[in-house]
Design a protein around this motif. Structure first.
Motif, PDB file in Angstrom:
ATOM      1  N   ASN A  11       0.830  -1.196   0.000  1.00  0.00           N
ATOM      2  CA  ASN A  11       0.000   0.000   0.000  1.00  0.00           C
ATOM      3  C   ASN A  11       0.862   1.242   0.000  1.00  0.00           C
ATOM      4  N   VAL A  12       0.276   2.342  -0.412  1.00  0.00           N
ATOM      5  CA  VAL A  12       0.915   3.651  -0.324  1.00  0.00           C
ATOM      6  C   VAL A  12       0.247   4.367   0.843  1.00  0.00           C
ATOM      7  N   ILE A  13       1.061   4.925   1.728  1.00  0.00           N
ATOM      8  CA  ILE A  13       0.553   5.669   2.871  1.00  0.00           C
ATOM      9  C   ILE A  13       1.103   7.089   2.794  1.00  0.00           C
ATOM     10  N   GLU A  14       0.200   8.056   2.943  1.00  0.00           N
ATOM     11  CA  GLU A  14       0.591   9.467   2.920  1.00  0.00           C
ATOM     12  C   GLU A  14       0.096  10.156   4.180  1.00  0.00           C
ATOM     13  N   ASN A  15       0.779  11.226   4.562  1.00  0.00           N
ATOM     14  CA  ASN A  15       0.413  12.052   5.725  1.00  0.00           C
ATOM     15  C   ASN A  15       0.498  11.254   7.019  1.00  0.00           C
ATOM     16  N   ILE A  16       1.694  10.965   7.421  1.00  0.00           N
ATOM     17  CA  ILE A  16       1.935  10.218   8.647  1.00  0.00           C
ATOM     18  C   ILE A  16       2.803  11.056   9.572  1.00  0.00           C
ATOM     19  N   LYS A  17       2.618  10.889  10.835  1.00  0.00           N
ATOM     20  CA  LYS A  17       3.434  11.606  11.818  1.00  0.00           C
ATOM     21  C   LYS A  17       4.572  10.693  12.244  1.00  0.00           C
TER      22      LYS A  17
END
Length: 139
Positions: A75-81
Motif C-alpha cells: 500500500n501507499v501511505i501518505e500524511n503520517i506523523k
C-alpha cells in the motif's frame, strides 16, 4: 493505483515533517492494551529495500487501518506523523516510528513482492547473550 509520484524509503524518513509518502507492506500487527494508556494497533511495516519501521494507530483509527492496510499487501501511505519510539521493547532497530493520524491516506499499490522480509536471529546469537534485550527478535 498511483505510480507517478515518488516514494520515500523508510531509511529517509525523519521526524521533522509529516508529509511523507511511503510504499510499504504490513508484515505483522497486534493490539496493545497497556494499563497506563489506551488500546492501540501496533504494526511492523517494510519497504521495497527491506527496511522495517514500527507504526502505531490510536483506538479511534483501528478499524479504518485494519480495512485499509491488510496483512501482506503493498500500500501507499501518505500524511503520517513520525515520532520517537517509547516503551520497553522495540520491534525494529529505528529510534522512531510512524503514527497514523486523522488525515492519513491509504492507497492500493501495484507493487508485487511476496518476500516475507523476516530477519531471523540464529539460536547461537540468542544463547550468546550479545543481543539487545529491549528489541524483539525475529520480526
Amino acid at each position: 493505483m498511483i505510480t507517478n509520484k515518488a516514494f520515500h524509503l523508510i531509511s529517509d524518513i525523519k521526524p521533522f515533517k509529516d508529509k511523507w509518502r511511503v510504499q510499504v507492506k504490513l508484515i505483522h500487527s497486534w493490539i496493545s492494551n497497556p494499563p497506563y494508556d489506551d488500546e492501540s494497533l501496533e504494526m511492523v511495516l517494510v519497504d521495497i529495500t527491506g527496511n522495517k519501521i514500527q507504526c502505531s494507530c490510536k483506538r479511534s483509527f483501528i478499524k479504518r487501518v485494519q480495512r485499509s492496510l491488510p496483512l501482506g499487501k503493498w500500500n501507499v501511505i501518505e500524511n503520517i506523523k513520525i515520532s520517537g519510539t517509547g516503551g520497553k521493547y522495540k520491534p525494529t532497530k529505528l529510534s522512531y516510528k510512524m503514527n497514523i493520524i486523522y488525515d492519513t491516506v491509504f492507497t492500493d499499490s501495484d507493487h508485487e513482492d511476496n518476500s516475507s522480509f523476516l530477519t531471523l536471529t540464529s539460536f547461537e546469537e540468542i544463547l550468546g547473550g550479545s543481543l539487545d534485550t529491549h528489541r524483539l527478535i525475529g520480526i
